[in-house]
Design a protein around this motif. Sequence first.
Motif, PDB file in Angstrom:
ATOM      1  N   PHE A  58      -4.982  -3.709   1.288  1.00 10.65           N
ATOM      2  CA  PHE A  58      -3.805  -4.254   1.959  1.00 10.65           C
ATOM      3  C   PHE A  58      -2.585  -4.267   1.043  1.00 10.65           C
ATOM      4  CE2 PHE A  58      -6.896  -5.927   5.052  1.00 10.65           C
ATOM      5  CZ  PHE A  58      -6.320  -5.378   6.184  1.00 10.65           C
ATOM      6  N   MET A  59      -2.789  -4.484  -0.243  1.00 10.29           N
ATOM      7  CA  MET A  59      -1.670  -4.414  -1.187  1.00 10.29           C
ATOM      8  C   MET A  59      -1.113  -2.989  -1.233  1.00 10.29           C
ATOM      9  SD  MET A  59      -3.072  -6.894  -4.233  1.00 10.29           S
ATOM     10  CE  MET A  59      -1.902  -6.284  -5.412  1.00 10.29           C
ATOM     11  N   PHE A  60      -2.003  -2.004  -1.251  1.00 14.56           N
ATOM     12  CA  PHE A  60      -1.568  -0.610  -1.236  1.00 14.56           C
ATOM     13  C   PHE A  60      -0.783  -0.299   0.037  1.00 14.56           C
ATOM     14  CE2 PHE A  60      -2.399   3.605   0.535  1.00 14.56           C
ATOM     15  CZ  PHE A  60      -1.731   4.384  -0.390  1.00 14.56           C
ATOM     16  N   LEU A  61      -1.309  -0.719   1.183  1.00 10.31           N
ATOM     17  CA  LEU A  61      -0.612  -0.462   2.447  1.00 10.31           C
ATOM     18  C   LEU A  61       0.773  -1.096   2.459  1.00 10.31           C
ATOM     19  CD1 LEU A  61      -3.391  -0.883   5.154  1.00 10.31           C
ATOM     20  CD2 LEU A  61      -2.355   1.237   4.325  1.00 10.31           C
ATOM     21  N   GLU A  62       0.861  -2.307   1.954  1.00 10.47           N
ATOM     22  CA  GLU A  62       2.155  -2.977   1.937  1.00 10.47           C
ATOM     23  C   GLU A  62       3.143  -2.245   1.031  1.00 10.47           C
ATOM     24  OE1 GLU A  62       4.222  -7.322   1.305  1.00 10.47           O
ATOM     25  OE2 GLU A  62       2.108  -7.089   0.832  1.00 10.47           O
ATOM     26  N   LEU A  63       2.680  -1.823  -0.146  1.00  8.87           N
ATOM     27  CA  LEU A  63       3.568  -1.092  -1.047  1.00  8.87           C
ATOM     28  C   LEU A  63       3.946   0.266  -0.483  1.00  8.87           C
ATOM     29  CD1 LEU A  63       1.954  -1.910  -4.490  1.00  8.87           C
ATOM     30  CD2 LEU A  63       4.209  -2.635  -3.686  1.00  8.87           C
TER      31      LEU A  63
END
Length: 71
Positions: A58-63
Amino acid sequence: MDGTIRGDVGHLDQIRSWFGRPPWDMDLADADAHFGKMLRGSPSGTRLARSQALTTHFMFLELRHKVEIHL
């Protein structure tokens, strides 16, 4: 590094297989069912690795999609 990515992808594949849909469709009740019921008997390291893989995803998707998310 490659091993970590492979491990995270494996955990995400297992979550997706259990859930039957992409992880971003999960809500809190689904996460509770997966981590609290399905993985209840699993070693704490397994639960931690699986939750960390989901967090990292989810951190990757947000970035990666920050502009689209915040429009």
